[in-house]
Design an enzyme around this catalytic site. Structure first.
Site, PDB file in Angstrom:
ATOM      1  N   LYS A 252      96.090 -32.733 -78.720  1.00 54.20           N
ATOM      2  CA  LYS A 252      96.005 -31.796 -77.585  1.00 54.20           C
ATOM      3  C   LYS A 252      95.292 -30.526 -78.041  1.00 54.20           C
ATOM      4  O   LYS A 252      95.837 -29.720 -78.798  1.00 54.20           O
ATOM      5  CB  LYS A 252      97.402 -31.414 -77.083  1.00 54.20           C
ATOM      6  CG  LYS A 252      97.319 -30.698 -75.748  1.00 54.20           C
ATOM      7  CD  LYS A 252      98.403 -29.674 -75.535  1.00 54.20           C
ATOM      8  CE  LYS A 252      97.998 -28.264 -75.752  1.00 54.20           C
ATOM      9  NZ  LYS A 252      96.887 -27.728 -74.977  1.00 54.20           N
TER      10      LYS A 252
ATOM     11  N   CYS B  60      92.769 -16.443 -88.344  1.00 53.37           N
ATOM     12  CA  CYS B  60      94.130 -16.217 -88.838  1.00 53.37           C
ATOM     13  C   CYS B  60      94.095 -15.588 -90.219  1.00 53.37           C
ATOM     14  O   CYS B  60      95.061 -14.950 -90.627  1.00 53.37           O
ATOM     15  CB  CYS B  60      94.892 -17.528 -88.863  1.00 53.37           C
ATOM     16  SG  CYS B  60      93.999 -18.814 -89.726  1.00 53.37           S
TER      17      CYS B  60
HETATM   18  P1  NAD Z   1      98.820 -20.462 -78.875  1.00 51.44           P
HETATM   19  O1  NAD Z   1     100.108 -20.468 -79.611  1.00 51.44           O
HETATM   20  O2  NAD Z   1      98.743 -19.740 -77.589  1.00 51.44           O
HETATM   21  O3  NAD Z   1      98.386 -21.979 -78.536  1.00 51.44           O
HETATM   22  C1  NAD Z   1      98.255 -22.933 -79.552  1.00 51.44           C
HETATM   23  C2  NAD Z   1      98.394 -24.318 -78.930  1.00 51.44           C
HETATM   24  O4  NAD Z   1      99.739 -24.497 -78.485  1.00 51.44           O
HETATM   25  C3  NAD Z   1      97.491 -24.542 -77.706  1.00 51.44           C
HETATM   26  O5  NAD Z   1      96.952 -25.846 -77.752  1.00 51.44           O
HETATM   27  C4  NAD Z   1      98.480 -24.389 -76.561  1.00 51.44           C
HETATM   28  O6  NAD Z   1      98.086 -25.080 -75.395  1.00 51.44           O
HETATM   29  C5  NAD Z   1      99.720 -25.014 -77.164  1.00 51.44           C
HETATM   30  N1  NAD Z   1     100.981 -24.672 -76.468  1.00 51.44           N
HETATM   31  C6  NAD Z   1     101.249 -23.583 -75.720  1.00 51.44           C
HETATM   32  N2  NAD Z   1     102.513 -23.672 -75.223  1.00 51.44           N
HETATM   33  C7  NAD Z   1     103.045 -24.822 -75.693  1.00 51.44           C
HETATM   34  C8  NAD Z   1     104.305 -25.466 -75.540  1.00 51.44           C
HETATM   35  N3  NAD Z   1     105.289 -24.946 -74.795  1.00 51.44           N
HETATM   36  N4  NAD Z   1     104.506 -26.623 -76.176  1.00 51.44           N
HETATM   37  C9  NAD Z   1     103.541 -27.165 -76.940  1.00 51.44           C
HETATM   38  N5  NAD Z   1     102.309 -26.629 -77.110  1.00 51.44           N
HETATM   39  C10 NAD Z   1     102.069 -25.457 -76.492  1.00 51.44           C
HETATM   40  O7  NAD Z   1      97.711 -19.960 -79.909  1.00 51.44           O
HETATM   41  P2  NAD Z   1      96.156 -19.678 -79.622  1.00 51.44           P
HETATM   42  O8  NAD Z   1      96.060 -18.413 -78.822  1.00 51.44           O
HETATM   43  O9  NAD Z   1      95.485 -20.907 -79.138  1.00 51.44           O
HETATM   44  O10 NAD Z   1      95.602 -19.400 -81.114  1.00 51.44           O
HETATM   45  C11 NAD Z   1      95.632 -18.154 -81.742  1.00 51.44           C
HETATM   46  C12 NAD Z   1      96.751 -18.117 -82.765  1.00 51.44           C
HETATM   47  O11 NAD Z   1      96.585 -19.167 -83.708  1.00 51.44           O
HETATM   48  C13 NAD Z   1      96.754 -16.837 -83.587  1.00 51.44           C
HETATM   49  O12 NAD Z   1      98.078 -16.385 -83.731  1.00 51.44           O
HETATM   50  C14 NAD Z   1      96.219 -17.272 -84.940  1.00 51.44           C
HETATM   51  O13 NAD Z   1      96.615 -16.498 -86.038  1.00 51.44           O
HETATM   52  C15 NAD Z   1      96.746 -18.666 -85.026  1.00 51.44           C
HETATM   53  N6  NAD Z   1      95.987 -19.455 -85.997  1.00 51.44           N
HETATM   54  C16 NAD Z   1      96.591 -19.771 -87.188  1.00 51.44           C
HETATM   55  C17 NAD Z   1      95.896 -20.493 -88.137  1.00 51.44           C
HETATM   56  C18 NAD Z   1      96.542 -20.876 -89.443  1.00 51.44           C
HETATM   57  O14 NAD Z   1      96.105 -21.844 -90.048  1.00 51.44           O
HETATM   58  N7  NAD Z   1      97.567 -20.167 -89.888  1.00 51.44           N
HETATM   59  C19 NAD Z   1      94.594 -20.900 -87.884  1.00 51.44           C
HETATM   60  C20 NAD Z   1      94.006 -20.546 -86.661  1.00 51.44           C
HETATM   61  C21 NAD Z   1      94.730 -19.825 -85.719  1.00 51.44           C
END
Ligand code: NAD
Length: 476
Positions: free
Chosen positions: A170, A279
């Site tokens: 997803k 990130c």
């Molecule tokens: P997000 O948490 O909003 O979404 C991430 C994913 O989770 C999306 O696919 C979203 O649709 C899904 N999601 C949302 N609600 C959900 C639920 N209830 N159940 C299951 N899945 C759900 O994050 P984002 O805005 O897409 O990404 C940015 C964040 O990602 C930042 O905090 C960044 O630091 C982090 N990030 C971390 C890394 C790492 O490796 N540590 C790498 C890249 C990004």
């Protein structure tokens, strides 16, 4: 109109959603299917049915499939890099670089499929031998964020398939284009129907359905702390295996003895490239007092040289912010920083360009205290806070004073301080005289504290998550 890929078929969703270019909001890339929870259930059922078949495939079959996927990604890197930049907003060189990385990851895990090792040990009991082997986990749910729409799916899907698992993928709502292009390549790699499935849709529907379904044996998630916490809670409810990669508030320490130009370059790249939406971005620059004024001056000069424009325009250094929501969040934190008393040295303005997009000039806040919200909460935009430090010990203390622990960096020519920092920095990745953002694809990636939960991703360490260990006792 692009469909979901379920059980080897391209299927319409319950709705279709326009994919908008953040550099030019008048540019619709395409329309993409959105599934609901029921359609996610169909994908999970397909993966669950295909998992035993793919688990029995030979290492050669898996290596061939992954190598084919990697080769096609690399051959099409310019086209796919263009799509990535158009969809997510990072510059074209960054987009092509990310696609290259994704191709290399598939190639790496093609090799890993052939390198599955076990152990044979003598028992402490007479007449018994012990074998320790690894087996696939089963069906893996992969939930990805928007900021690395090719690389992150690649570094989850490739090891999942390499070690014989079936996948339900997803992607984030904002970046279906890269996800669909990747799925289309995977669909022609010779996997059995159902071994790989793409389900685009909302996190609250498709993502939640994956969390709640017992047929998903393991969940690999990258995203925000807020969503990651929900994922961990849902996984704990049914004791599913889970791996979380989340946010950061990554520090970069600059000591008095640092090479000033190198330190400024590391800081500008880490803080602002990819529009600060990494990130591993440095969002806290912790600078020793003897170099502080010169560092801020050079940082400001170097930042003024950066060109903020359409991601696909040649010469653009920084593309737009990825979405209207993200721009709003960045602007909110810019206001918070000023209310908290941080000194805005430059930037932080929403600006217009030839095309309508989410353009923001990179912002430097100076004279910050580590207690300010802009130093504690992830902003995820081109906004950096500079914090003065009395000496090395104070800088280390400030660097570690955070709820996160993904990447950390130091710029210094002191062997003593660098060695001490490597040992005592509380983060999963330590960078010395290189930017905090920008990592290799063949070594472990991940963090500590609030940034990560579970075993590491990438490199040979990925096997920890995507396999389960079996110990066999054989009487002989
Ligand atoms: P997000 O948490 O909003 O979404 C991430 C994913 O989770 C999306 O696919 C979203 O649709 C899904 N999601 C949302 N609600 C959900 C639920 N209830 N159940 C299951 N899945 C759900 O994050 P984002 O805005 O897409 O990404 C940015 C964040 O990602 C930042 O905090 C960044 O630091 C982090 N990030 C971390 C890394 C790492 O490796 N540590 C790498 C890249 C990004």
């Amino acid at each position: 109109m692009k469909h979901n890929y379920i059980a080897g078929q391209w299927l319409e969703g319950i709705a279709s959603v326009a994919n908008i270019n953040p550099s030019d909001t008048a540019d619709v890339i395409d329309y993409y299917a959105h599934a609901d929870a029921a359609q996610a259930g169909e994908a999970i059922a397909a993966a669950h049915a295909a998992a035993p078949l793919w688990a029995r495939s030979t290492p050669q079959q898996r290596a061939d499939a992954l190598d084919k996927i990697g080769s096609e990604i690399l051959a099409r890197r310019e086209e796919l890099g263009g799509l990535l930049s158009r969809e997510e907003g990072k510059t074209l060189p960054e987009g092509i670089g990310e696609v290259t990385r994704a191709g290399n990851i598939f190639k790496f895990f093609a090799g890993e499929a052939l390198r599955q090792r076990g152990d044979k040990l003598a028992s402490v009991r007479p007449g018994v031998e012990i074998e320790v082997t690894r087996e696939p986990v089963g069906t893996v749910g992969i939930i990805a964020p928007w900021n690395f729409p090719m690389a992150i799916p690649a570094w989850k899907i490739a090891p999942a398939l390499a070690f014989g698992n079936a996948v339900v993928f997803k992607p984030a709502e904002l970046v279906p284009g890269c996800a669909w292009a990747l799925a289309e390549i995977i669909s022609r790699a010779g996997l059995p129907a159902g071994a790989f499935n793409l389900v685009m849709g909302r996190g609250s529907q498709v993502g939640q359905a994956m969390l709640d379904d017992r047929r998903i044996d393991a969940i690999s998630f990258t995203g925000s702390v807020a969503t990651g916490t929900r994922v961990a809670q849902a996984a704990a409810q049914r004791l599913a295996k889970v791996q979380l990669e989340m946010g950061g508030k990554n520090p970069m320490v600059v000591l008095d003895d640092a090479d000033l130009e190198l330190a400024v370059e590391c800081a500008v790249q880490s803080a602002f490239f990819s529009t600060g939406q990494r990130c591993t971005a440095s969002s806290r620059l912790i600078v020793e007092q003897g170099i502080y004024a010169r560092f801020i001056k050079r940082m400001r000069e170097r930042t003024a040289e950066l060109r903020i424009d359409h991601a696909l325009t040649a010469g653009t250094d920084i593309g737009p912010v990825a979405s209207a929501d993200q721009l709003e969040q960045d602007l909110r934190y810019l206001a918070i920083g000023q209310q908290e008393g941080a000194r805005l040295v430059c930037g932080g303005e929403a600006v217009t360009r030839a095309t309508p997009g989410y353009y923001l000039t990179p912002a430097i806040f100076a004279d910050c205290s580590n207690e300010m919200r802009i130093c504690r909460e992830e902003i995820f935009g081109p906004v950096v806070a500079v914090i003065p430090a009395r000496d090395y010990e104070h800088a280390l203390e400030l660097a570690n004073d955070t709820e996160f622990g993904l990447a950390t960096g130091i710029c210094s020519n002191s062997l003593k301080h660098v060695q001490h920092f490597k040992r005592h920095a509380q983060a999963g990745m330590v960078m010395v005289n290189v930017p905090t953002a920008g990592v290799d694809y063949h070594v472990p990636f991940g963090g500590r504290k609030g940034s990560s939960l579970g075993s590491r991703e990438q490199g040979s360490y990925a096997a920890e998550f995507y396999t389960t260990v079996k110990t066999a006792y054989v009487g002989c």
